[in-house]
Design an enzyme around this catalytic site. Structure first.
Site, mmCIF file in Angstrom:
data_model
loop_
_atom_site.group_PDB
_atom_site.id
_atom_site.type_symbol
_atom_site.label_atom_id
_atom_site.label_comp_id
_atom_site.label_asym_id
_atom_site.label_seq_id
_atom_site.Cartn_x
_atom_site.Cartn_y
_atom_site.Cartn_z
ATOM 1 N N SER A 1 -32.521 -6.653 5.499
ATOM 2 C CA SER A 1 -31.375 -7.354 6.080
ATOM 3 C C SER A 1 -30.158 -7.356 5.171
ATOM 4 O O SER A 1 -29.238 -8.150 5.360
ATOM 5 C CB SER A 1 -31.758 -8.770 6.488
ATOM 6 O OG SER A 1 -32.581 -9.326 5.528
ATOM 7 N N THR B 1 -30.318 -12.511 4.105
ATOM 8 C CA THR B 1 -28.999 -12.381 3.483
ATOM 9 C C THR B 1 -29.068 -12.834 2.040
ATOM 10 O O THR B 1 -29.702 -13.839 1.744
ATOM 11 C CB THR B 1 -28.021 -13.316 4.225
ATOM 12 O OG1 THR B 1 -27.862 -12.825 5.533
ATOM 13 C CG2 THR B 1 -26.678 -13.423 3.533
ATOM 14 N N THR C 1 -24.841 -9.012 3.717
ATOM 15 C CA THR C 1 -25.903 -8.959 4.736
ATOM 16 C C THR C 1 -25.693 -7.800 5.701
ATOM 17 O O THR C 1 -24.568 -7.314 5.850
ATOM 18 C CB THR C 1 -25.896 -10.275 5.560
ATOM 19 O OG1 THR C 1 -27.031 -10.312 6.417
ATOM 20 C CG2 THR C 1 -24.639 -10.420 6.396
ATOM 21 N N ARG D 1 -21.079 -7.442 16.728
ATOM 22 C CA ARG D 1 -21.279 -8.841 16.316
ATOM 23 C C ARG D 1 -21.027 -9.002 14.802
ATOM 24 O O ARG D 1 -21.453 -8.200 13.989
ATOM 25 C CB ARG D 1 -22.705 -9.265 16.646
ATOM 26 C CG ARG D 1 -23.029 -10.714 16.303
ATOM 27 C CD ARG D 1 -23.709 -10.853 14.968
ATOM 28 N NE ARG D 1 -24.176 -12.218 14.708
ATOM 29 C CZ ARG D 1 -24.617 -12.641 13.539
ATOM 30 N NH1 ARG D 1 -24.671 -11.815 12.519
ATOM 31 N NH2 ARG D 1 -25.023 -13.878 13.385
ATOM 32 N N VAL D 2 -20.332 -10.065 14.464
ATOM 33 C CA VAL D 2 -20.115 -10.429 13.060
ATOM 34 C C VAL D 2 -20.604 -11.863 12.903
ATOM 35 O O VAL D 2 -20.361 -12.701 13.771
ATOM 36 C CB VAL D 2 -18.611 -10.327 12.689
ATOM 37 C CG1 VAL D 2 -18.345 -10.914 11.319
ATOM 38 C CG2 VAL D 2 -18.147 -8.874 12.749
ATOM 39 N N GLY D 3 -21.288 -12.130 11.800
ATOM 40 C CA GLY D 3 -21.836 -13.473 11.591
ATOM 41 C C GLY D 3 -20.984 -14.315 10.662
ATOM 42 O O GLY D 3 -19.763 -14.119 10.549
ATOM 43 N N ASP D 4 -21.631 -15.243 10.002
ATOM 44 C CA ASP D 4 -20.931 -16.159 9.090
ATOM 45 C C ASP D 4 -20.710 -15.571 7.706
ATOM 46 O O ASP D 4 -19.805 -15.998 6.988
ATOM 47 C CB ASP D 4 -21.776 -17.433 8.915
ATOM 48 C CG ASP D 4 -23.145 -17.107 8.303
ATOM 49 O OD1 ASP D 4 -23.795 -16.142 8.776
ATOM 50 O OD2 ASP D 4 -23.547 -17.795 7.344
ATOM 51 N N THR E 1 -27.321 -19.098 4.718
ATOM 52 C CA THR E 1 -28.115 -18.033 5.307
ATOM 53 C C THR E 1 -28.695 -18.566 6.616
ATOM 54 O O THR E 1 -28.729 -19.778 6.839
ATOM 55 C CB THR E 1 -29.231 -17.560 4.344
ATOM 56 O OG1 THR E 1 -29.940 -16.476 4.954
ATOM 57 C CG2 THR E 1 -30.209 -18.665 4.015
ATOM 58 N N GLY E 2 -29.142 -17.657 7.472
ATOM 59 C CA GLY E 2 -29.710 -18.088 8.739
ATOM 60 C C GLY E 2 -28.832 -17.676 9.906
ATOM 61 O O GLY E 2 -28.054 -16.722 9.803
ATOM 62 N N GLY F 1 -26.010 -17.238 11.820
ATOM 63 C CA GLY F 1 -24.606 -17.357 11.450
ATOM 64 C C GLY F 1 -23.759 -18.093 12.462
ATOM 65 O O GLY F 1 -22.815 -18.807 12.099
#
Ligand code: SD4
Length: 331
Positions: free
Chosen positions: A87, A189, A207, A217-220, A240-241, A243
Site C-alpha cells: 500500500s 500508509t 501511500t 480517487r485521492v485520499g487524506d 492512516t485508515g 481517508g
C-alpha cells in the site's frame, strides 16, 4: 510482531472472529502513552504501523546530524521501495482499473509543505512532494503534471505494478466488490514524524491509497491538515485508515489544535477518533482510522478505532512497535 503475523491477526479481526489471548501480544503497559510533561530525550522518530526499517533509517539520518525533514523523507523512502508493502510506493495495490497511483505530502518546521496526488510511475512520491515544496511556487501537483515534474527533476519512471500486486488485482476482479477492509491489508500508509536534536519537527505521509479505489480517487494522505499536519511550536500528527473519514474531520490539524489547547498527544488522538465515531449514524464498525502524534516536548500518542493499529517508535536507542489503544472494545 512481524508484519506477516500482524496481517494475519488483522485479517482475523476484520473477519469478526474472537481475538483470543494468543493474538494479544501487545504489551498493555505500553499501549497507552502517559503524559508526564517532562521533556523527552531527542532525537525521536515515530511512524504508523510496523516499519522498523523505516524508523531506523530516519534515526540514522538524525544521528548523523540530518534534519527532521531529511529523516522523514528518507525513512518513508524505505517503505516506498519495499515491494512487499502493498500500500505504499512500488508494489502498491492498484485502483479498479489496474493503475498504481500514489499520494504523498511532507511538511517542515517552518510550516512549508508540498504534496503530490495521483502520481503514476514514480516510486518515491515523498521526494517529489519535497521537490514541490522546495522547487516550485506551489504546494500540490497532480497526475500527469506531477509525473512530468518528477521526470524533469531526474526521477526515472518505472512500472509500479509488481507481479504480486497484479495477481492480487486479477483475483479481486473476479468478484470486483469494493468494501473498505478494516485493517492492514489495505491500510498500510506510512506516516512519519520526527524531532531532531534541535527540537525541530517535520512530518511526511506516503501511500498508494485504498486498494481497488475508483480511478482518480485521492485520499487524506496528501492533504495537508487531513493526512498530516506539523506546527513546530506545538507538535505534529499523521493519519492512516479510511481517508474519506479523516478528510471529513480534518483529522491531523484537529489533533495538533487539540494539543495547542493543552491536551497530551494521546488525549488529542483519542478526541480526534471520537469526532469520527460519535457522529450521528457513524458507520465506524466498518472502517479503521488511526492517528499518531508527538508534541514539542517529545511526548507521543496513538489511537485508532479498531484493534491492531500500531506505532513504531525509535528513541534512546530503542526501535519498537507499540500496539495502539483503540475505541471499539466490543469484540
Ligand atoms: C487513504 N489513508 O488513501 C489512506 C489509506 C491508508 O494505509 O491509510 N492506507 O485513504
Amino acid at each position: 510482531m512481524k508484519r506477516r503475523k500482524f496481517i494475519k491477526n488483522a485479517a482475523l479481526t476484520s473477519a469478526g472472529l474472537a481475538v483470543g489471548s494468543t493474538l494479544s501480544s501487545c504489551d498493555e503497559s505500553k499501549s497507552k502513552e502517559k503524559s508526564t510533561g517532562a521533556k523527552a530525550s531527542l532525537p525521536l522518530v515515530i511512524a504508523t504501523w510496523h516499519v522498523e526499517a523505516a524508523t531506523a533509517k530516519a534515526m540514522e539520518v538524525l544521528q548523523s546530524g540530518g534534519t527532521a525533514l531529511d529523516a522523514v523523507e528518507q525513512g518513508c523512502m524505505i517503505e516506498e521501495a519495499n515491494e512487499k508493502g502493498q500500500s505504499v510506493g512500488k508494489g502498491g495495490l492498484p485502483d479498479r482499473e489496474g493503475n498504481v497511483t500514489l499520494d504523498a505530502c511532507i511538511m517542515d518546521k517552518n510550516g512549508n509543505c508540498g504534496a503530490v496526488v495521483y502520481l503514476k510511475d514514480i516510486t518515491h512520491a515523498v521526494s517529489i512532494a519535497r521537490k514541490v515544496m522546495e522547487d516550485t511556487p506551489h504546494v500540490m501537483l497532480a497526475g500527469e503534471g506531477a509525473k512530468q515534474f518528477a521526470v524533469s527533476q531526474g526521477f526515472e519512471p518505472e512500472d509500479l505494478l509488481t507481479e504480486a500486486s497484479k495477481e492480487a488485482w486479477e483475483k479481486w476482479k473476479v468478484e470486483a466488490k469494493y468494501k473498505p477492509i478494516i485493517n492492514i491489508e489495505n491500510h498500510d500508509t506510512i506516516g512519519m514524524l520526527a524531532i531532531d536534536k534541535n527540537g525541530d519537527i517535520s512530518g511526511a505521509c506516503t501511500t498508494s491509497g485504498l486498494a481497488y479505489k475508483m480511478a482518480g480517487r485521492v485520499g487524506d494522505s496528501p492533504i495537508i491538515g487531513s493526512g498530516l499536519f506539523v506546527d513546530n511550536e506545538i507538535g505534529a500528527a499523521v493519519a492512516t485508515g479510511l481517508g474519506e473519514e479523516v478528510v471529513k474531520t480534518v483529522g491531523s490539524f484537529l489533533v495538533v489544535e487539540l494539543m495547542r489547547q493543552g491536551k497530551s498527544p494521546q488525549e488529542a488522538c483519542e478526541e480526534a477518533i471520537g469526532r469520527i465515531v460519535n457522529k450521528p449514524n457513524s458507520d465506524y464498525k466498518n472502517f479503521q482510522v488511526g492517528y499518531i502524534a508527538v508534541n514539542k516536548q517529545g511526548e507521543t500518542g496513538s489511537y485508532s478505532i479498531h484493534q491492531w493499529f500500531s506505532m513504531t517508535k525509535f528513541q534512546d536507542g530503542i526501535n519498537e512497535q507499540i500496539q495502539s489503544d483503540y475505541f471499539n472494545k466490543e469484540n
